[in-house]
Design a protein around this motif. Structure first.
Motif, short mmCIF file in Angstrom:
data_model
loop_
_atom_site.label_atom_id
_atom_site.label_comp_id
_atom_site.label_asym_id
_atom_site.label_seq_id
_atom_site.Cartn_x
_atom_site.Cartn_y
_atom_site.Cartn_z
N LEU A 134 0.39 -1.12 0.16
CA LEU A 134 -0.19 -0.28 0.08
C LEU A 134 0.90 1.29 0.31
CD1 LEU A 134 -3.22 -0.60 2.46
CD2 LEU A 134 -2.90 -0.99 0.31
N SER A 135 2.07 1.62 -0.16
CA SER A 135 2.76 2.37 0.24
C SER A 135 3.47 3.18 -0.77
CB SER A 135 4.50 1.97 1.21
OG SER A 135 5.24 1.50 0.46
N THR A 136 2.66 1.47 -1.79
CA THR A 136 3.00 2.68 -3.27
C THR A 136 2.36 2.57 -4.55
OG1 THR A 136 3.70 -0.07 -3.99
CG2 THR A 136 5.35 0.75 -3.15
N LYS A 137 1.28 2.48 -3.58
CA LYS A 137 0.27 2.25 -4.54
C LYS A 137 -0.43 3.96 -4.06
CE LYS A 137 -1.39 -1.98 -5.06
NZ LYS A 137 -1.89 -3.11 -5.33
N THR A 138 -1.07 4.51 -4.95
CA THR A 138 -1.68 5.35 -4.80
C THR A 138 -2.99 6.50 -5.42
OG1 THR A 138 -0.61 6.61 -6.81
CG2 THR A 138 0.55 7.10 -4.78
N VAL A 139 -3.72 7.41 -5.34
CA VAL A 139 -4.32 7.53 -5.85
C VAL A 139 -4.26 9.11 -6.02
CG1 VAL A 139 -6.11 5.72 -4.81
CG2 VAL A 139 -5.69 8.17 -3.75
N GLY A 194 -1.79 4.30 -0.09
CA GLY A 194 -1.94 3.32 0.40
C GLY A 194 -2.01 3.62 2.32
N LEU A 195 -1.55 4.51 2.48
CA LEU A 195 -1.63 3.77 4.14
C LEU A 195 -2.02 5.83 4.24
CD1 LEU A 195 2.66 3.45 4.63
CD2 LEU A 195 -0.22 1.93 4.75
N GLN A 196 -2.53 6.02 3.51
CA GLN A 196 -3.22 7.86 3.30
C GLN A 196 -2.72 8.60 4.07
OE1 GLN A 196 -7.07 6.78 6.30
NE2 GLN A 196 -6.73 3.96 5.71
N ARG A 197 -1.62 8.68 3.34
CA ARG A 197 -0.65 10.12 3.82
C ARG A 197 -0.77 10.69 2.02
NH1 ARG A 197 -0.65 8.41 8.38
NH2 ARG A 197 1.20 7.32 8.89
N ILE A 198 -0.61 12.09 2.01
CA ILE A 198 -0.94 13.31 0.90
C ILE A 198 0.52 12.48 0.51
CG2 ILE A 198 -0.88 15.06 0.54
CD1 ILE A 198 -3.93 14.03 1.17
N THR A 199 0.81 12.94 -0.78
CA THR A 199 1.83 12.81 -1.47
C THR A 199 2.82 13.27 -2.45
OG1 THR A 199 1.57 11.36 -3.09
CG2 THR A 199 2.36 10.18 -1.57
N ARG A 200 1.38 14.37 -2.90
CA ARG A 200 1.49 15.36 -3.26
C ARG A 200 0.34 16.36 -3.51
NH1 ARG A 200 3.68 15.24 -10.14
NH2 ARG A 200 4.92 17.68 -9.76
#
Length: 114
Positions: free
Chosen positions: A28-33, A48-54
């Motif tokens: 999940l740390s590598t999957k994004t939405v 997937g860890l529910q962290r905003i990445t961008r």
């Protein structure tokens, strides 16, 4: 006659669930939405860890004189991205460890990634 309670089997099943949970968290740390708000003025990506990445904001959005509208669009995008990430995580968890859990036992993702 009732089947005897086998503590070793229960512990073994627990260890298997724990191992699979760890694998799912890594995946999940590598999957994004990615979601959009305001017709694409704001784009938010979460993993997937529910962290905003961008967070991407269309440069035109900065030209608006209404800062509150832009702030609302960013908040809406973040909330939508987190909802989508949580849904994705729930689906992945269900696929991976759902068969190992007793029927009807909900998957609690509140501690995932913390």
């Amino acid at each position: 006659m009732a089947e005897a309670f086998n503590l070793g089997e229960v512990f073994s099943k627990f260890l298997e669930v724990q191992r699979r949970l760890s694998e799912v968290q890594q995946a999940l740390s590598t999957k994004t939405v990615a979601v959009e708000a305001g017709g694409g003025m704001v784009r938010v990506t979460a993993n997937g860890l529910q962290r905003i990445t961008r967070i991407q904001v269309d440069p035109e959005a900065f030209r608006t004189e209404d800062q509150e509208v832009l702030e609302d669009l960013i908040a809406a995008g973040v909330n939508k991205a987190l909802e989508e990430a949580a849904r994705m995580a729930q689906e992945e968890m269900q696929k991976t460890i759902g068969a190992l859990l007793p029927p009807g036992l909900p998957l609690d993702l509140s501690l995932l990634g913390r």
